[in-house]
Enzyme design. Structure first.
Site, short mmCIF file in Angstrom:
data_model
loop_
_atom_site.label_atom_id
_atom_site.label_comp_id
_atom_site.label_asym_id
_atom_site.label_seq_id
_atom_site.Cartn_x
_atom_site.Cartn_y
_atom_site.Cartn_z
CE LYS A 50 -3.97 -2.23 2.10
NZ LYS A 50 -4.61 -2.72 3.32
CD GLN A 94 -3.70 -4.16 6.66
OE1 GLN A 94 -3.54 -3.24 5.86
NE2 GLN A 94 -4.39 -5.25 6.37
CG ASP A 117 -9.97 -0.03 4.88
OD1 ASP A 117 -9.70 -0.41 3.73
OD2 ASP A 117 -9.29 -0.32 5.87
#
Ligand code: NDP
Length: 290
Positions: A50, A94, A117
């Site tokens: 990422k 995460q 997200d």
């Protein structure tokens, strides 16, 4: 007949190129903050990728690597600081988090306008009622891949295998918006193979290695395999497989995504697209659609 193999890597690259170009054309430098707690090896790989792709897109990358025993309060404080930082347009924490940290509380602490997200209840709610929002990345990527085969999903029988908040449910919401006829199957579904075999479009997100067999697939159907499962291979090594038994499934499907190289690369591409969207909205500009 062998199925068309849907090249998620190539499609994801096209999206990343477009994201980079659109950001330049709009004169916007999006900022993406990634927070990781602990040493989970898979998470480390995801975060490395990422960060790398964020920088390649010309975005500013903010990285917070925290030890496994970081107190929940400290993580929440970092999230709040990122909420207040105007250079940060997207925040990604995460998952999974260590057991002593409540992931729902962390997600609820992220400013919904920076929730790239798409997991915050506000964004989940907006998706459910069909409002433009920051949508979860893997579901978005799955739909883009399905539309690379069927540009119009109207009226297709779509079966989503899995009902998680992260993949199954948002995929189903997006398919409803695309006017597909949607069935959501899960671990309690009876006659799962027959349900799947009615699908023109089958999206598998169960996390069970090669669960979906050849006879579960309608001849000519499009199969999007979200699953990422690590299994034992020869000489003590491991390899990644999807939720679909790819080798046999490709003999009957019309089109199918491989694992790796299918949905996986789309997730980061859609994350960058979401970050650009959040940056555009923060600047009061309309966001490009992908
Ligand atoms: P979850 O474990 O949260 O959800 C799995 C879902 O599958 C549940 O709804 C569960 O049903 C259902 N299920 C489990 N076993 C069976 C079975 N034998 N038959 C029918 N249904 C079953 O997983 P996620 O949604 O988070 O992830 C799914 C997969 O996608 C994983 O392999 C994950 O690694 C992968 N993934 C890939 C991403 C990518 O970037 N490509 C991103 C995110 C996930 P029930 O609700 O009844 O328990």
């Amino acid at each position: 007949m062998s199925a068309q193999i849907i090249d998620g890597k190539a499609i994801a690259e096209q999206i990343r190129i477009r994201v980079t170009q659109e950001a330049k054309a709009l004169g916007i430098t999006p900022g993406l903050a990634v927070v990781i707690v602990g040493e989970n090896p898979a998470s480390q790989v995801y975060v490395r990728n990422k960060v790398k792709q964020t920088e390649e897109a010309g975005f500013i990358s903010f990285e917070h690597r925290l030890p496994e025993d970081t107190p929940e309060a400290e993580l929440l404080k970092i999230v709040e600081q990122l909420n207040d930082n105007s250079e940060v347009h997207g925040i990604l924490v995460q998952l999974p988090l260590p057991d002593h940290i409540d992931p729902d509380l962390v997600i609820r602490t992220i400013d919904p306008a920076k929730d790239v997200d798409g997991f915050h209840p506000i964004n989940a709610g907006k998706l459910a009622v069909g409002q433009d929002s920051l949508m979860p990345c893997t579901p978005q990527g799955s739909i883009i891949l399905a539309k690379s085969v069927h540009p119009d999903l109207t009226g297709l029988n779509a079966v989503v295998l899995g009902r998680s908040n992260i993949v199954g449910k948002p995929v189903a919401q997006l398919l409803i918006q695309e006017s597909a006829t949607v069935t959501i199957a899960h671990s309690k579904t009876r006659d799962l193979d027959e349900v799947c075999a009615r699908a023109d479009l089958l999206i598998a997100a169960v996390g069970r290695a090669e669960l979906v067999k050849k006879h579960w697939i309608k001849p000519g159907a499009t199969v999007i395999d979200v699953g990422i499962n690590r299994v034992s291979a020869e000489a003590g090594k491991t390899r990644l497989v999807g939720d679909v038994a790819f080798e046999e499934a490709k003999e009957v499907a019309g089109a199918i995504t491989p694992v790796p190289g299918g949905v996986g690369p789309m997730t980061i591409a859609c994350l960058l697209a979401n970050t650009l969207k959040a940056a555009c909205w923060a600047a009061g500009k309309p966001a490009p659609r992908f």
